[in-house]
Design an enzyme around this catalytic site. Sequence first.
Site, mmCIF file in Angstrom:
data_model
loop_
_atom_site.group_PDB
_atom_site.id
_atom_site.type_symbol
_atom_site.label_atom_id
_atom_site.label_comp_id
_atom_site.label_asym_id
_atom_site.label_seq_id
_atom_site.Cartn_x
_atom_site.Cartn_y
_atom_site.Cartn_z
ATOM 1 N N LYS A 125 -7.851 8.989 14.123
ATOM 2 C CA LYS A 125 -6.785 9.498 13.187
ATOM 3 C C LYS A 125 -7.060 11.358 14.112
ATOM 4 O O LYS A 125 -6.127 12.165 13.460
ATOM 5 C CB LYS A 125 -7.575 9.463 12.031
ATOM 6 C CG LYS A 125 -6.893 7.595 11.438
ATOM 7 C CD LYS A 125 -5.538 8.061 10.984
ATOM 8 C CE LYS A 125 -5.261 6.221 10.614
ATOM 9 N NZ LYS A 125 -3.615 6.599 10.224
ATOM 10 N N GLY A 166 0.536 -1.132 0.007
ATOM 11 C CA GLY A 166 0.027 0.222 -0.174
ATOM 12 C C GLY A 166 0.909 1.252 0.016
ATOM 13 O O GLY A 166 2.352 1.219 -0.515
ATOM 14 N N ASP A 223 7.069 -3.863 9.233
ATOM 15 C CA ASP A 223 5.622 -4.296 9.204
ATOM 16 C C ASP A 223 5.950 -5.298 9.787
ATOM 17 O O ASP A 223 6.399 -6.344 10.360
ATOM 18 C CB ASP A 223 5.602 -4.728 7.759
ATOM 19 C CG ASP A 223 4.076 -4.575 7.407
ATOM 20 O OD1 ASP A 223 3.872 -3.665 6.646
ATOM 21 O OD2 ASP A 223 3.430 -5.266 7.637
ATOM 22 N N TYR A 231 -11.635 4.139 14.067
ATOM 23 C CA TYR A 231 -10.663 5.337 13.687
ATOM 24 C C TYR A 231 -10.445 6.479 13.415
ATOM 25 O O TYR A 231 -8.900 6.855 12.650
ATOM 26 C CB TYR A 231 -11.170 5.044 12.371
ATOM 27 C CG TYR A 231 -10.154 4.951 10.888
ATOM 28 C CD1 TYR A 231 -8.894 4.090 11.209
ATOM 29 C CD2 TYR A 231 -10.138 6.168 9.629
ATOM 30 C CE1 TYR A 231 -8.033 4.567 9.650
ATOM 31 C CE2 TYR A 231 -9.670 5.772 8.589
ATOM 32 C CZ TYR A 231 -8.364 5.593 9.130
ATOM 33 O OH TYR A 231 -7.752 5.385 7.941
ATOM 34 N N VAL A 271 -8.082 6.180 -0.350
ATOM 35 C CA VAL A 271 -6.542 5.323 -1.556
ATOM 36 C C VAL A 271 -6.888 3.620 -2.049
ATOM 37 O O VAL A 271 -7.173 3.054 -1.319
ATOM 38 C CB VAL A 271 -5.495 5.591 -0.872
ATOM 39 C CG1 VAL A 271 -4.190 5.404 -1.969
ATOM 40 C CG2 VAL A 271 -5.656 6.708 -0.006
ATOM 41 N N THR A 284 -5.957 0.688 -2.356
ATOM 42 C CA THR A 284 -4.516 0.205 -1.173
ATOM 43 C C THR A 284 -5.982 -1.278 -0.947
ATOM 44 O O THR A 284 -7.689 -1.121 -0.727
ATOM 45 C CB THR A 284 -4.198 0.332 -0.209
ATOM 46 O OG1 THR A 284 -5.033 0.912 1.173
ATOM 47 C CG2 THR A 284 -3.584 1.975 -1.156
HETATM 48 N N1 LIG Z 1 -6.112 3.342 2.081
HETATM 49 C C1 LIG Z 1 -6.995 4.804 2.622
HETATM 50 O O1 LIG Z 1 -8.214 4.953 1.791
HETATM 51 C C2 LIG Z 1 -6.363 5.781 3.552
HETATM 52 C C3 LIG Z 1 -7.044 6.931 3.606
HETATM 53 C C4 LIG Z 1 -6.574 7.978 4.533
HETATM 54 C C5 LIG Z 1 -5.653 7.169 5.886
HETATM 55 N N2 LIG Z 1 -5.319 5.988 5.044
HETATM 56 C C6 LIG Z 1 -4.024 5.556 5.470
HETATM 57 O O2 LIG Z 1 -3.050 5.365 5.164
HETATM 58 C C7 LIG Z 1 -2.117 4.588 6.221
HETATM 59 C C8 LIG Z 1 -1.304 3.153 5.000
HETATM 60 O O3 LIG Z 1 -2.862 2.927 4.847
HETATM 61 P P1 LIG Z 1 -2.384 1.767 3.308
HETATM 62 O O4 LIG Z 1 -4.381 2.027 2.727
HETATM 63 O O5 LIG Z 1 -1.347 1.501 2.850
HETATM 64 O O6 LIG Z 1 -2.948 0.579 4.368
HETATM 65 P P2 LIG Z 1 -2.549 -1.222 3.966
HETATM 66 O O7 LIG Z 1 -3.697 -2.517 4.462
HETATM 67 O O8 LIG Z 1 -2.643 -1.066 2.631
HETATM 68 O O9 LIG Z 1 -1.423 -1.233 4.561
HETATM 69 C C9 LIG Z 1 -1.149 -0.847 6.095
HETATM 70 C C10 LIG Z 1 0.177 -2.307 6.674
HETATM 71 O O10 LIG Z 1 0.266 -1.699 7.195
HETATM 72 C C11 LIG Z 1 1.020 -3.108 8.398
HETATM 73 N N3 LIG Z 1 0.265 -2.708 9.624
HETATM 74 C C12 LIG Z 1 -1.044 -2.964 10.825
HETATM 75 N N4 LIG Z 1 -0.979 -3.027 11.968
HETATM 76 C C13 LIG Z 1 0.519 -2.738 11.654
HETATM 77 C C14 LIG Z 1 1.038 -2.930 13.504
HETATM 78 N N5 LIG Z 1 0.536 -3.064 13.995
HETATM 79 N N6 LIG Z 1 2.679 -2.568 13.501
HETATM 80 C C15 LIG Z 1 2.859 -2.791 11.989
HETATM 81 N N7 LIG Z 1 2.527 -3.047 10.668
HETATM 82 C C16 LIG Z 1 1.229 -3.358 10.987
HETATM 83 C C17 LIG Z 1 -0.129 -3.754 7.663
HETATM 84 O O11 LIG Z 1 0.738 -5.706 7.611
HETATM 85 C C18 LIG Z 1 0.179 -3.066 6.406
HETATM 86 O O12 LIG Z 1 1.095 -3.873 5.441
HETATM 87 C C19 LIG Z 1 -3.078 3.727 7.685
HETATM 88 O O13 LIG Z 1 -2.459 4.808 8.323
HETATM 89 C C20 LIG Z 1 -4.058 4.368 6.854
HETATM 90 O O14 LIG Z 1 -4.939 4.219 8.133
HETATM 91 C C21 LIG Z 1 -5.546 4.790 4.368
#
Ligand SMILES: NC(=O)c1ccc[n+]([C@@H]2O[C@H](COP(=O)([O-])OP(=O)(O)OC[C@H]3O[C@@H](n4cnc5c(N)ncnc54)[C@H](O)[C@@H]3O)[C@@H](O)[C@H]2O)c1
Length: 257
Positions: free
Chosen positions: A166, A25, A45, A162, A195, A197
Site C-alpha cells: 500500500k 465490500g 473480480d 500489505y 472499513v 467489510t
Molecule cells: N476493509 C478495510 O479495512 C480496508 C482498509 C483500507 C484499505 N482497504 C482496501 O480496500 C480494497 C477493498 O477492500 P474490501 O474491504 O472491500 O475487501 P473485500 O475482501 O471485502 O473485497 C475484496 C474483493 O476483491 C476481490 N479480489 C481479491 N483479489 C483479487 C484479484 N487478484 N483479482 C480480482 N479480484 C480480487 C475479492 O474477490 C473481493 O470481491 C482493498 O484494496 C483493501 O486493501 C480495505
Amino acid sequence: MTNSATGTPFRLDGQVAAVTGAARGIGRRTAELFVTMGARVVLLDRDSDDAQAAAAAIGEAASARALDVADEAQVDAGFAEIVAAQGRLDILVNNAGMAIRHPTTELSLADWQRVIDVNLTGSFLCARAAGRLMTAQGSGAIVNLASIMGLSGGGLYPNISYQASKGAVVNLTRALAVEWAGQGVRVNAVAPTWVDTEFIAALKANETLMAEVRRMTPMGRLASTDDIANAILYLASPAAGMVTGHILAVDGGFLAQ
Ligand SMILES: NC(=O)c1ccc[n+]([C@@H]2O[C@H](COP(=O)([O-])OP(=O)(O)OC[C@H]3O[C@@H](n4cnc5c(N)ncnc54)[C@H](O)[C@@H]3O)[C@@H](O)[C@H]2O)c1
C-alpha cells in the site's frame, strides 16, 4: 469535464467505469454508487459468481467479468473486451486487494509475493491497460485504493506485505499522476482506515482488537463502505477536475495524530 445536463459536477452521466474487486465490500458499494450517479459500470473480480450476482442486483447499467488483477493476460484481455463492448473507458477504480497477516519472521516468500502481486502489480497492470485507452482518448480518471497502512507503520498487528504494497500504491499514484497529467488523465488514491467489510472479519470477531481500533481512531468507529465510496466518487468525478496525485485519507483522524 463538467456536467451541464444536471448542473452537478459529482454526477457521472454517460461515463463508463471499471471497478476491480467489485463482487463485495468497498468495490461493490462503489459500483452501486457510480450507477446511481449515471455511469455504466463493469464489475471485475476473480470471484465470478458473486460479481455476476452483484451486477444483476445493481441493474442493467452494471455488468460483470471474471478477472484476476495479478494475471497480465487476463487484465489485457478484460480491458480490450470492455472497450469492445462499451466503446470507451472513463474511470478505473483499482480496488481489488488482499492481506496475509503474519509476523515478518514467520512470513513465507510465497505469501509476501502473492500480496505484492495482487495489491501492487495488479494495480499497475490495470492502470497500464486503462492508461493506454485513456491517454489515447485524452481523458480519464483512475482511483487507487491505498490504506492508512500505506502511510503509517501500523501498530495493531504485523502486516508487512500489505503495508509495503500500500505504501507502493501511494507512490505509484503520484508517479502516474505526473506521467499522464498532460494527457488528460488524473490519478488519485483513497487511504481508508479500517472499513466494515469481510476484509476485516477476523478483526471484527476479536473484541479486544476492536476496542484498540476505536482507541486508535479519533472518531472512534470503523468506516462504512459508504464513507469510502463517496470519497472514490469525488476523486473520479468532474468535481475533482484539478485534483491529481492526491492521497485522500478517509480515516476518522487516524493520520492526523
Ligand atoms: N476493509 C478495510 O479495512 C480496508 C482498509 C483500507 C484499505 N482497504 C482496501 O480496500 C480494497 C477493498 O477492500 P474490501 O474491504 O472491500 O475487501 P473485500 O475482501 O471485502 O473485497 C475484496 C474483493 O476483491 C476481490 N479480489 C481479491 N483479489 C483479487 C484479484 N487478484 N483479482 C480480482 N479480484 C480480487 C475479492 O474477490 C473481493 O470481491 C482493498 O484494496 C483493501 O486493501 C480495505
